[in-house]
Design a protein around this motif. Structure first.
Motif, PDB file in Angstrom:
ATOM      1  N   ILE A 153      43.876  47.984  26.009  1.00 27.24           N
ATOM      2  CA  ILE A 153      43.156  49.088  26.022  1.00 27.24           C
ATOM      3  C   ILE A 153      43.811  50.330  25.237  1.00 27.24           C
ATOM      4  O   ILE A 153      44.972  50.471  25.385  1.00 27.24           O
ATOM      5  CB  ILE A 153      42.920  49.558  27.324  1.00 27.24           C
ATOM      6  CG1 ILE A 153      42.600  48.522  28.506  1.00 27.24           C
ATOM      7  CG2 ILE A 153      41.903  50.968  27.637  1.00 27.24           C
ATOM      8  CD1 ILE A 153      42.523  48.793  29.986  1.00 27.24           C
ATOM      9  N   ARG A 154      42.955  50.938  24.255  1.00 26.83           N
ATOM     10  CA  ARG A 154      43.544  52.058  23.582  1.00 26.83           C
ATOM     11  C   ARG A 154      42.476  53.229  23.800  1.00 26.83           C
ATOM     12  O   ARG A 154      41.264  53.156  23.634  1.00 26.83           O
ATOM     13  CB  ARG A 154      43.379  51.908  21.968  1.00 26.83           C
ATOM     14  CG  ARG A 154      44.091  53.021  21.384  1.00 26.83           C
ATOM     15  CD  ARG A 154      44.185  52.645  19.681  1.00 26.83           C
ATOM     16  NE  ARG A 154      42.756  52.523  19.227  1.00 26.83           N
ATOM     17  CZ  ARG A 154      42.409  52.396  17.802  1.00 26.83           C
ATOM     18  NH1 ARG A 154      43.401  51.931  17.049  1.00 26.83           N
ATOM     19  NH2 ARG A 154      41.299  52.378  17.434  1.00 26.83           N
ATOM     20  N   LEU A 155      43.060  54.439  24.221  1.00 27.00           N
ATOM     21  CA  LEU A 155      42.442  55.673  24.620  1.00 27.00           C
ATOM     22  C   LEU A 155      42.902  56.510  23.848  1.00 27.00           C
ATOM     23  O   LEU A 155      44.194  56.827  23.738  1.00 27.00           O
ATOM     24  CB  LEU A 155      42.523  55.845  26.016  1.00 27.00           C
ATOM     25  CG  LEU A 155      41.951  57.148  26.624  1.00 27.00           C
ATOM     26  CD1 LEU A 155      40.526  57.270  26.575  1.00 27.00           C
ATOM     27  CD2 LEU A 155      42.546  57.521  28.197  1.00 27.00           C
ATOM     28  N   THR A 156      42.026  57.611  23.049  1.00 25.25           N
ATOM     29  CA  THR A 156      42.586  58.675  22.464  1.00 25.25           C
ATOM     30  C   THR A 156      41.116  59.450  22.002  1.00 25.25           C
ATOM     31  O   THR A 156      40.040  59.064  22.171  1.00 25.25           O
ATOM     32  CB  THR A 156      42.946  57.692  20.795  1.00 25.25           C
ATOM     33  OG1 THR A 156      43.614  59.033  20.155  1.00 25.25           O
ATOM     34  CG2 THR A 156      41.968  57.504  20.097  1.00 25.25           C
ATOM     35  N   ALA A 157      41.613  60.667  21.434  1.00 23.91           N
ATOM     36  CA  ALA A 157      40.504  61.465  21.100  1.00 23.91           C
ATOM     37  C   ALA A 157      40.304  61.478  19.717  1.00 23.91           C
ATOM     38  O   ALA A 157      41.250  61.341  19.036  1.00 23.91           O
ATOM     39  CB  ALA A 157      41.173  62.892  21.183  1.00 23.91           C
ATOM     40  N   VAL A 158      39.044  61.576  19.232  1.00 24.55           N
ATOM     41  CA  VAL A 158      38.899  61.537  17.593  1.00 24.55           C
ATOM     42  C   VAL A 158      38.129  63.018  17.332  1.00 24.55           C
ATOM     43  O   VAL A 158      37.407  63.522  18.236  1.00 24.55           O
ATOM     44  CB  VAL A 158      37.738  60.377  17.588  1.00 24.55           C
ATOM     45  CG1 VAL A 158      38.469  59.081  17.964  1.00 24.55           C
ATOM     46  CG2 VAL A 158      36.424  60.617  18.398  1.00 24.55           C
ATOM     47  N   ASP A 159      38.152  63.197  16.135  1.00 24.81           N
ATOM     48  CA  ASP A 159      37.665  64.615  15.625  1.00 24.81           C
ATOM     49  C   ASP A 159      38.193  65.590  16.626  1.00 24.81           C
ATOM     50  O   ASP A 159      37.357  66.671  16.854  1.00 24.81           O
ATOM     51  CB  ASP A 159      35.798  64.502  15.551  1.00 24.81           C
ATOM     52  CG  ASP A 159      35.880  63.302  14.687  1.00 24.81           C
ATOM     53  OD1 ASP A 159      36.649  63.048  13.784  1.00 24.81           O
ATOM     54  OD2 ASP A 159      34.450  62.759  14.695  1.00 24.81           O
ATOM     55  N   VAL A 160      39.414  65.710  16.744  1.00 24.85           N
ATOM     56  CA  VAL A 160      39.794  66.721  17.669  1.00 24.85           C
ATOM     57  C   VAL A 160      39.990  68.134  16.946  1.00 24.85           C
ATOM     58  O   VAL A 160      40.744  68.088  15.709  1.00 24.85           O
ATOM     59  CB  VAL A 160      41.162  66.396  18.338  1.00 24.85           C
ATOM     60  CG1 VAL A 160      41.719  67.556  19.255  1.00 24.85           C
ATOM     61  CG2 VAL A 160      41.210  64.976  19.069  1.00 24.85           C
ATOM     62  N   PRO A 161      39.697  69.228  17.410  1.00 27.14           N
ATOM     63  CA  PRO A 161      39.894  70.548  16.573  1.00 27.14           C
ATOM     64  C   PRO A 161      41.164  70.871  16.523  1.00 27.14           C
ATOM     65  O   PRO A 161      42.060  70.413  17.508  1.00 27.14           O
ATOM     66  CB  PRO A 161      39.054  71.667  17.413  1.00 27.14           C
ATOM     67  CG  PRO A 161      38.182  70.763  18.197  1.00 27.14           C
ATOM     68  CD  PRO A 161      38.666  69.485  18.457  1.00 27.14           C
ATOM     69  N   THR A 162      41.802  71.483  15.576  1.00 25.07           N
ATOM     70  CA  THR A 162      43.303  71.763  15.356  1.00 25.07           C
ATOM     71  C   THR A 162      43.839  72.424  16.531  1.00 25.07           C
ATOM     72  O   THR A 162      45.013  72.368  16.740  1.00 25.07           O
ATOM     73  CB  THR A 162      43.591  72.320  13.946  1.00 25.07           C
ATOM     74  OG1 THR A 162      42.958  71.480  12.927  1.00 25.07           O
ATOM     75  CG2 THR A 162      45.011  72.695  13.593  1.00 25.07           C
TER      76      THR A 162
END
Length: 267
Positions: A153-162
């Motif tokens: 399982i891979r969990l991450t945030a994509v297109d995160v504001p700086t």
């Protein structure tokens, strides 16, 4: 009288056949009952934190991190992966995504569920779900079917504001499976489950040392291929018994139809 005896024996056989199936379908104790659920996550495939099905694993992280867990899935199971991300009080709109990979690190498609979720600015949580396809006991080499073994399982945030990078978040992940049964059975099985570090070991290595390092040591509670028994066996037995009863009944009804009626001598 004979037909009645045959029916009694057939019903007894069906009861014995259905008994193991009922025992196999009973729910097993949740792995989280022992209180040993992991409280951290890995940062790559090699360091993925192992969890049992039924456990709720938690981890503290920062927005932008890649979080990894691994779990075992056997033939006949349809795993459902659920993840919850507790977001900070103040944040911009963020998109979170959950991906599932098999033991060969092939990305597995989700047949249903919200694999990607966008949390509005100020939202408290983001909940994601991925329902995988049913794990098959065997497949063609060119196919991308789910097979028994370790899943990541891979969990991450994509297109995160700086401005949100590095903000603290809390995560929780849980995996449950539905036993599909004989409808998912196939004629074939793998020689070894797709467990990194275990499937590639040769027999000589296993005999020389039982303490060889492995990348994944977790497996189902009943061992691999624990779901060899399914309702497919029950329906096969029922079909055989019904065919036998039909043959016996047909013989009993027609046994005297073609014989001439005997006339007593001197009548």
């Amino acid at each position: 009288m004979r037909i009645t005896s045959v029916l009694s024996v057939a019903l007894l056989a069906l009861g014995l056949a259905a008994g193991p199936a009922a025992a196999d379908s009973s729910p097993s104790p949740s792995a989280s009952e022992d209180g040993g659920a992991p409280t951290r996550a890995g940062t790559s495939f090699r360091t993925a934190t192992e969890i049992e099905q039924g456990q709720t694993a938690t981890a503290s992280a920062s927005t932008g991190d890649y979080l990894y867990w691994s779990f075992p899935a056997d033939a006949g199971q349809r795993p459902t992966v659920k993840a919850t991300v507790k977001l900070p009080d103040t944040h911009a709109a963020e998109t979170w995504q959950i991906d599932v990979y098999d033991g060969l690190r092939r990305r597995q498609a989700c047949q249903s569920g919200a694999q990607t979720r966008t949390a509005a600015a100020g939202a408290a949580t983001a909940e994601l779900t991925c329902v995988l396809r049913t794990v098959r006991a065997w497949s063609e080499q060119w196919a991308n079917d789910p097979l028994p073994g370790t899943y990541y399982i891979r969990l991450t945030a994509v297109d995160v504001p700086t401005t949100d990078l590095g903000l603290p978040v809390g995560t929780s992940v849980q995996v449950d499976s539905k036993d599909i049964g004989g409808s998912a059975a196939v004629d074939g099985s793998l020689a070894q489950p797709l467990v990194p570090g275990v499937a590639v070991k040769s027999q000589e290595d296993e005999e020389s040392s039982s303490e060889s390092a492995v990348l994944s040591s977790i497996e189902p509670d009943d061992g691999w291929a624990s779901g060899w028994w399914s309702d497919r066996w029950v329906w096969t037995a029922i079909g055989g018994v019904l065919a036998a009863l039909a043959g016996i009944g047909g013989y009993a009804l027609t046994r005297g139809a073609g014989r001439p009626t005997r006339v007593p001598p001197g009548a």
